[in-house]
Scaffold this motif. Structure first.
Motif, mmCIF file in Angstrom:
data_model
loop_
_atom_site.group_PDB
_atom_site.id
_atom_site.type_symbol
_atom_site.label_atom_id
_atom_site.label_comp_id
_atom_site.label_asym_id
_atom_site.label_seq_id
_atom_site.Cartn_x
_atom_site.Cartn_y
_atom_site.Cartn_z
ATOM 1 N N VAL A 75 4.569 -11.190 38.273
ATOM 2 C CA VAL A 75 4.009 -12.268 37.465
ATOM 3 C C VAL A 75 2.720 -12.724 38.119
ATOM 4 O O VAL A 75 2.673 -13.016 39.316
ATOM 5 N N GLU A 76 1.656 -12.748 37.321
ATOM 6 C CA GLU A 76 0.365 -13.244 37.757
ATOM 7 C C GLU A 76 0.072 -14.494 36.935
ATOM 8 O O GLU A 76 -0.107 -14.419 35.714
ATOM 9 N N ALA A 77 0.063 -15.646 37.585
ATOM 10 C CA ALA A 77 -0.048 -16.923 36.882
ATOM 11 C C ALA A 77 -1.312 -17.651 37.304
ATOM 12 O O ALA A 77 -1.587 -17.804 38.502
ATOM 13 N N THR A 78 -2.090 -18.107 36.307
ATOM 14 C CA THR A 78 -3.330 -18.832 36.560
ATOM 15 C C THR A 78 -3.216 -20.251 36.022
ATOM 16 O O THR A 78 -2.842 -20.459 34.866
ATOM 17 N N ARG A 79 -3.542 -21.208 36.885
ATOM 18 C CA ARG A 79 -3.555 -22.619 36.492
ATOM 19 C C ARG A 79 -4.695 -23.309 37.242
ATOM 20 O O ARG A 79 -4.823 -23.140 38.455
ATOM 21 N N SER A 80 -5.491 -24.052 36.499
ATOM 22 C CA SER A 80 -6.604 -24.820 37.086
ATOM 23 C C SER A 80 -7.506 -23.945 37.956
ATOM 24 O O SER A 80 -7.967 -24.362 39.026
ATOM 25 N N ASN A 82 -6.859 -21.276 39.731
ATOM 26 C CA ASN A 82 -6.226 -20.546 40.829
ATOM 27 C C ASN A 82 -5.139 -19.611 40.310
ATOM 28 O O ASN A 82 -4.417 -19.954 39.368
ATOM 29 N N THR A 83 -5.048 -18.445 40.945
ATOM 30 C CA THR A 83 -4.104 -17.429 40.489
ATOM 31 C C THR A 83 -3.146 -17.040 41.606
ATOM 32 O O THR A 83 -3.574 -16.672 42.711
ATOM 33 N N SER A 84 -1.863 -17.125 41.307
ATOM 34 C CA SER A 84 -0.823 -16.671 42.244
ATOM 35 C C SER A 84 -0.163 -15.413 41.686
ATOM 36 O O SER A 84 -0.014 -15.273 40.466
ATOM 37 N N TYR A 85 0.204 -14.523 42.593
ATOM 38 C CA TYR A 85 0.781 -13.239 42.180
ATOM 39 C C TYR A 85 2.055 -12.979 42.983
ATOM 40 O O TYR A 85 2.068 -13.063 44.209
ATOM 41 N N TYR A 97 -2.770 -14.572 46.540
ATOM 42 C CA TYR A 97 -3.314 -15.816 45.992
ATOM 43 C C TYR A 97 -4.813 -15.630 45.805
ATOM 44 O O TYR A 97 -5.520 -15.267 46.759
ATOM 45 N N ASN A 98 -5.272 -15.819 44.575
ATOM 46 C CA ASN A 98 -6.677 -15.583 44.228
ATOM 47 C C ASN A 98 -7.164 -14.218 44.695
ATOM 48 O O ASN A 98 -8.272 -14.068 45.225
ATOM 49 N N LYS A 108 3.488 -19.373 53.015
ATOM 50 C CA LYS A 108 4.131 -20.672 53.182
ATOM 51 C C LYS A 108 3.126 -21.798 52.995
ATOM 52 O O LYS A 108 3.433 -22.845 52.410
ATOM 53 N N GLU A 109 1.898 -21.596 53.463
ATOM 54 C CA GLU A 109 0.856 -22.605 53.303
ATOM 55 C C GLU A 109 0.525 -22.836 51.831
ATOM 56 O O GLU A 109 0.121 -23.948 51.450
ATOM 57 N N LYS A 110 0.688 -21.804 51.012
ATOM 58 C CA LYS A 110 0.405 -21.917 49.579
ATOM 59 C C LYS A 110 1.643 -22.312 48.778
ATOM 60 O O LYS A 110 1.588 -22.416 47.551
ATOM 61 N N GLY A 111 2.766 -22.525 49.469
ATOM 62 C CA GLY A 111 3.993 -22.861 48.765
ATOM 63 C C GLY A 111 4.596 -21.672 48.032
ATOM 64 O O GLY A 111 5.320 -21.849 47.040
ATOM 65 N N MET A 112 4.329 -20.461 48.511
ATOM 66 C CA MET A 112 4.826 -19.242 47.890
ATOM 67 C C MET A 112 5.816 -18.570 48.824
ATOM 68 O O MET A 112 5.760 -18.746 50.050
ATOM 69 N N SER A 113 6.741 -17.786 48.254
ATOM 70 C CA SER A 113 7.744 -17.111 49.072
ATOM 71 C C SER A 113 8.367 -15.970 48.289
ATOM 72 O O SER A 113 8.282 -15.912 47.061
#
Length: 240
Positions: A75-80, A82-85, A97-98, A108-113
C-alpha cells in the motif's frame, strides 16, 4: 403460572418469526455467487486506488496491491504531500517514506512498522475480499440466519464469530434479500465473558458497486460508530 407460560411461548414464537429457513452456508454461497460469480478471488491480482475521507483530516489517496497467488501485498498512501509505503512479500516486510527506504530506527521515527504493514495487509484483504473471506478457516458462520430491519430496510443477516486465534469481534453482514448483495457490515466488541457490548464497534454502509477482475466490490464504504451514529470516514474505490 399460565400467564407466564403464555408470555414465554409468545416470546419464543416472535423469535422464530425473525428466523428464516435459509441455512447460513447457503446464504453465504448466494452472497459469493453475487459478488464473485466466476470464483476469481483465489487468483486475485490487482491494484486498487482507494481515497479515504475523514472529518477534520486531509484525504488519504492509497494504491493497494493485492496479489494472492504471489502472497504479495503493498500500500502506497499519500496524505498532505507525504507518501508512506508498506510491502509484505511472502512475509518479508519493506517500508519507505517519500521514496526513501527505511530501516527499523528511521521507520519508528515516522511511526511506521512491519506490524502495521501486516495490519494493513489483513485489513484490505479482508474488506475487499468479502464475502469470500468468510470461507477462511477460523470464521464461524454456524449461527441462524435472521431477518432484521436496519434504517427502515429489511435484510437477511449473517452472523459471524471467529476462533480466538483469528479475532474476537462479532460481525453481522446485512444482505439484500432479493439479490444477496452485501449492503451493510456491522461489528461489536465483547466483554470479558464473551458477551456482545452493544455500544461498541462500528457499522459500515456500502453504496454502489465497482467490478474488479470480475468481482463486484463495494464502491463506497461509509463508517459510523454504533453508539452514536457519528461518521468516522468514507473509503471510495476510485479506479481499478
Amino acid at each position: 403460572m399460565k400467564h407466564s407460560i403464555f408470555l414465554l411461548l409468545l416470546t419464543f414464537s416472535a423469535y422464530h418469526q425473525a428466523q428464516t429457513t435459509l441455512q447460513p452456508e447457503e446464504l453465504l454461497e448466494r452472497a459469493i455467487a453475487f459478488h464473485d460469480p466466476q470464483n476469481n478471488w483465489p487468483q486475485f491480482n490487482e491494484e486498487l486506488r482507494i481515497v479515504m475521507s475523514s472529518p477534520n483530516a486531509a484525504d488519504r489517496d492509497s494504491r493497494v496491491r493485492i496479489n494472492l497467488p504471489a502472497d504479495l501485498f503493498s500500500v502506497e498512501a499519500t496524505r498532505s504531500g507525504n507518501t508512506s509505503y508498506y510491502q509484505m512479500d511472502r512475509g518479508k516486510c519493506s517500508l519507505a517514506y517519500n521514496g526513501q527506504a527505511l530501516d527499523s530506527t528511521s521507520a519508528k521515527e515516522k511511526g511506521m512498522s512491519c506490524e502495521r504493514a501486516l495490519l494493513y495487509k489483513n485489513y484490505y484483504t479482508y474488506l475487499y475480499g468479502l464475502p469470500m473471506k468468510l470461507r477462511d478457516p477460523g470464521a464461524n458462520i454456524n449461527h441462524p440466519v435472521e431477518k432484521r430491519s436496519f434504517k427502515g430496510k429489511e435484510y437477511l443477516v449473517l452472523k459471524v464469530t471467529y476462533d480466538p486465534s483469528v479475532g474476537s469481534d462479532i460481525w453481522f453482514f446485512y444482505l439484500n434479500p432479493e439479490t444477496y448483495a452485501m449492503e451493510i457490515y456491522q461489528f461489536f466488541k465483547r466483554d470479558d465473558s464473551g458477551e456482545l457490548l452493544p455500544n461498541s464497534g462500528e457499522y459500515i454502509l456500502l453504496e454502489g458497486l465497482s467490478e474488479v477482475n470480475g468481482i463486484q466490490m463495494p464502491k463506497v464504504r461509509s463508517w459510523y460508530y454504533n453508539k452514536n451514529d457519528a461518521l468516522l470516514g468514507t473509503d471510495t474505490l476510485v479506479s481499478n
